[in-house]
Design a protein around this motif. Structure first.
Motif, mmCIF file in Angstrom:
data_model
loop_
_atom_site.group_PDB
_atom_site.id
_atom_site.type_symbol
_atom_site.label_atom_id
_atom_site.label_comp_id
_atom_site.label_asym_id
_atom_site.label_seq_id
_atom_site.Cartn_x
_atom_site.Cartn_y
_atom_site.Cartn_z
ATOM 1 N N ILE A 1 0.815 -1.219 0.000
ATOM 2 C CA ILE A 1 0.000 0.000 0.000
ATOM 3 C C ILE A 1 0.851 1.273 0.000
ATOM 4 O O ILE A 1 0.327 2.376 0.068
ATOM 5 C CB ILE A 1 -0.961 0.033 1.218
ATOM 6 C CG1 ILE A 1 -0.170 0.081 2.540
ATOM 7 C CG2 ILE A 1 -1.930 -1.136 1.173
ATOM 8 C CD1 ILE A 1 -1.046 0.372 3.749
ATOM 9 N N MET A 2 2.186 1.119 -0.103
ATOM 10 C CA MET A 2 3.060 2.288 -0.005
ATOM 11 C C MET A 2 2.787 3.315 -1.093
ATOM 12 O O MET A 2 2.753 4.522 -0.828
ATOM 13 C CB MET A 2 4.527 1.858 -0.057
ATOM 14 C CG MET A 2 5.124 1.562 1.304
ATOM 15 S SD MET A 2 5.029 2.961 2.442
ATOM 16 C CE MET A 2 5.955 4.203 1.544
ATOM 17 N N ASN A 3 2.598 2.878 -2.312
ATOM 18 C CA ASN A 3 2.338 3.825 -3.405
ATOM 19 C C ASN A 3 1.074 4.633 -3.126
ATOM 20 O O ASN A 3 1.023 5.849 -3.364
ATOM 21 C CB ASN A 3 2.203 3.085 -4.734
ATOM 22 C CG ASN A 3 2.032 4.037 -5.908
ATOM 23 O OD1 ASN A 3 2.910 4.816 -6.224
ATOM 24 N ND2 ASN A 3 0.875 3.980 -6.551
ATOM 25 N N TYR A 4 0.069 3.955 -2.592
ATOM 26 C CA TYR A 4 -1.200 4.623 -2.269
ATOM 27 C C TYR A 4 -1.019 5.661 -1.168
ATOM 28 O O TYR A 4 -1.397 6.829 -1.334
ATOM 29 C CB TYR A 4 -2.242 3.589 -1.859
ATOM 30 C CG TYR A 4 -3.489 4.200 -1.260
ATOM 31 C CD1 TYR A 4 -4.448 4.801 -2.073
ATOM 32 C CD2 TYR A 4 -3.699 4.198 0.117
ATOM 33 C CE1 TYR A 4 -5.586 5.374 -1.530
ATOM 34 C CE2 TYR A 4 -4.838 4.769 0.666
ATOM 35 C CZ TYR A 4 -5.777 5.359 -0.158
ATOM 36 O OH TYR A 4 -6.899 5.933 0.379
ATOM 37 N N VAL A 5 -0.429 5.251 -0.046
ATOM 38 C CA VAL A 5 -0.325 6.192 1.088
ATOM 39 C C VAL A 5 0.623 7.341 0.768
ATOM 40 O O VAL A 5 0.424 8.473 1.224
ATOM 41 C CB VAL A 5 0.100 5.465 2.393
ATOM 42 C CG1 VAL A 5 -0.960 4.465 2.814
ATOM 43 C CG2 VAL A 5 1.453 4.798 2.252
ATOM 44 N N TRP A 6 1.668 7.066 -0.022
ATOM 45 C CA TRP A 6 2.618 8.130 -0.381
ATOM 46 C C TRP A 6 1.943 9.250 -1.170
ATOM 47 O O TRP A 6 2.236 10.422 -0.981
ATOM 48 C CB TRP A 6 3.766 7.536 -1.185
ATOM 49 C CG TRP A 6 4.888 8.502 -1.454
ATOM 50 C CD1 TRP A 6 5.038 9.298 -2.552
ATOM 51 C CD2 TRP A 6 5.997 8.790 -0.608
ATOM 52 N NE1 TRP A 6 6.180 10.055 -2.453
ATOM 53 C CE2 TRP A 6 6.795 9.770 -1.263
ATOM 54 C CE3 TRP A 6 6.409 8.308 0.636
ATOM 55 C CZ2 TRP A 6 7.961 10.262 -0.707
ATOM 56 C CZ3 TRP A 6 7.570 8.813 1.192
ATOM 57 C CH2 TRP A 6 8.331 9.774 0.532
ATOM 58 N N ASN A 7 1.038 8.854 -2.049
ATOM 59 C CA ASN A 7 0.393 9.831 -2.930
ATOM 60 C C ASN A 7 -0.897 10.414 -2.365
ATOM 61 O O ASN A 7 -1.323 11.493 -2.792
ATOM 62 C CB ASN A 7 0.100 9.197 -4.293
ATOM 63 C CG ASN A 7 1.360 8.929 -5.093
ATOM 64 O OD1 ASN A 7 2.050 9.851 -5.504
ATOM 65 N ND2 ASN A 7 1.686 7.658 -5.293
ATOM 66 N N GLU A 8 -1.517 9.737 -1.403
ATOM 67 C CA GLU A 8 -2.820 10.179 -0.897
ATOM 68 C C GLU A 8 -2.752 10.910 0.438
ATOM 69 O O GLU A 8 -3.698 11.587 0.819
ATOM 70 C CB GLU A 8 -3.766 8.980 -0.761
ATOM 71 C CG GLU A 8 -4.142 8.329 -2.085
ATOM 72 C CD GLU A 8 -4.899 9.277 -2.993
ATOM 73 O OE1 GLU A 8 -5.726 10.059 -2.476
ATOM 74 O OE2 GLU A 8 -4.660 9.244 -4.220
ATOM 75 N N TYR A 9 -1.634 10.791 1.145
ATOM 76 C CA TYR A 9 -1.537 11.394 2.474
ATOM 77 C C TYR A 9 -0.504 12.524 2.496
ATOM 78 O O TYR A 9 0.463 12.525 1.739
ATOM 79 C CB TYR A 9 -1.169 10.330 3.519
ATOM 80 C CG TYR A 9 -2.328 9.410 3.860
ATOM 81 C CD1 TYR A 9 -3.168 9.686 4.935
ATOM 82 C CD2 TYR A 9 -2.590 8.281 3.094
ATOM 83 C CE1 TYR A 9 -4.231 8.850 5.247
ATOM 84 C CE2 TYR A 9 -3.656 7.446 3.386
ATOM 85 C CZ TYR A 9 -4.471 7.742 4.457
ATOM 86 O OH TYR A 9 -5.532 6.919 4.768
ATOM 87 N N ASP A 10 -0.722 13.490 3.391
ATOM 88 C CA ASP A 10 0.209 14.603 3.561
ATOM 89 C C ASP A 10 1.426 14.209 4.384
ATOM 90 O O ASP A 10 2.460 14.873 4.324
ATOM 91 C CB ASP A 10 -0.488 15.780 4.252
ATOM 92 C CG ASP A 10 -1.722 16.247 3.493
ATOM 93 O OD1 ASP A 10 -1.579 16.570 2.300
ATOM 94 O OD2 ASP A 10 -2.817 16.286 4.083
ATOM 95 N N GLY A 11 1.271 13.151 5.181
ATOM 96 C CA GLY A 11 2.375 12.702 6.019
ATOM 97 C C GLY A 11 2.259 11.235 6.351
ATOM 98 O O GLY A 11 1.167 10.664 6.350
#
Length: 341
Positions: A46-56
């Protein structure tokens, strides 16, 4: 700010759940917890998702795990999210990436306060109690013209160099070895570098020192046009007016027009191109101020008011600095705001 908390152990899960529960009584950050037990591959998925969807991102893990997971995604300090690491015993809150622009330093301190952990901040300027140039720009919502020059000036500040400072705003960066300049005509020969806060396209060709340009968002544009004018023509007209007025397009705050033109694709796309909001004014709002400007009976016959670009620029705020400029079916007017607070 949207924050993803990523945990890898049972103790880490407990900390992540504590952080998620902070959403109930604190509105500063919105935290989501992705618990993983002891299987790292699940978080990798899920790293690609959280990297692009979250501010931190908050890794409740070792710094080694965090570094391995974020390395493929790191781009630059303007775009990268904040990354903080908390050990799974909750003793330290470490700012790992994007400390200034991303807000990792601030997030690290906030997390430390909430779970009684020690914030670890390693950026040189913070440890010297110096306000880094990018942090100063972020605080005042200035556009960063060139990151390389900003890095150079911040490094010079860390090393105690003499920095000149010129601004059309009233904010001053927090740095002890600062020479504030009233104008750029008389340069201090002892200055090692410069910070310039201005919407003017200033060119100091004869100054052989690093210069960091910060652009305040204080330029408003009024636009009028015939129906179905292409966006590129409007963009080119704006760029031409800015070039002649020696203004930076990076200081554009908003584009305004009359309600009759609210669906005009060319203006909408031009606003997107310059990354600024598009403000629509009603016929009545335009009528209230149109007597201040030159009138066109042709415009009045077609849309119900005597002019569009000048009233729109005026209503957006500031002093009109470029009156109606005509560009084959397009009119451009510019106002400039003077910030006092």
């Amino acid at each position: 700010m949207k924050i993803a908390c990523l945990s890898f152990t049972e103790k880490g899960k407990e900390i992540g759940d504590r952080l998620k529960n902070l959403n109930k009584d604190d509105g500063k950050y919105l935290l989501t917890h992705y618990a993983n037990g002891e299987v790292e591959d699940k978080i990798k998925g899920i790293m690609n998702y959280v990297w692009n969807e979250y501010d931190g991102l908050v890794f409740i893990s070792s710094t080694g795990i965090a570094v391995r997971m974020i390395t493929p995604y790191i781009k630059d300090k303007i775009k990268d999210p904040a990354v903080v690491v908390i050990d799974d015993c909750g003793r330290f809150s470490i700012s790992l990436l994007s400390g200034h622009l991303g807000g990792a330093n601030e997030l690290s301190e906030w997390l430390g306060e909430k779970i009684n952990a020690i914030p670890v901040i390693t950026t040189a300027s913070d440890n010297r109690k110096i306000e880094a140039v990018d942090l100063f720009a972020k605080r005042n919502k200035y556009y960063l013209e060139d990151m390389e020059s900003i890095k150079k000036i911040t490094a010079m500040m860390v090393n105690g160099k003499n920095i000149g400072f010129y601004s059309e705003d009233n904010k001053i960066i927090n740095y002890p070895n600062l020479t504030v300049l009233e104008d750029l005509d008389h340069m201090n020969p002892n200055i090692d570098g410069m910070i310039i806060v201005s919407s003017q396209d200033i060119n100091l060709q004869n100054i052989n020192i690093p210069i960091a340009y910060l652009r305040p968002r204080n330029i408003n544009i009024g636009v009028g046009c015939r129906k179905d004018i292409e966006a590129m023509r409007i963009i080119e007209a704006i760029e031409e007016v800015f070039y002649k007025a020696k203004l930076s397009v990076n200081s554009i705050k908003a584009i305004g027009t009359v309600e009759v033109k609210k669906n005009e694709k060319g203006i909408i796309d031009a606003s997107k191109h310059f990354n600024c909001p598009m403000k629509i004014f009603t016929i009545d709002e335009i009528k209230e101020v149109q007597d201040k400007f030159d009138k066109s009976q042709f415009v009045k016959d077609n849309i119900g008011v005597y002019s569009v670009s000048e009233p729109s620029a005026y209503l957006l705020g500031g002093e009109l600095i470029v009156n109606k400029s005509k560009h084959n079916g397009i009119t451009i007017s510019i106002s400039k705001e003077i910030r006092n607070g």
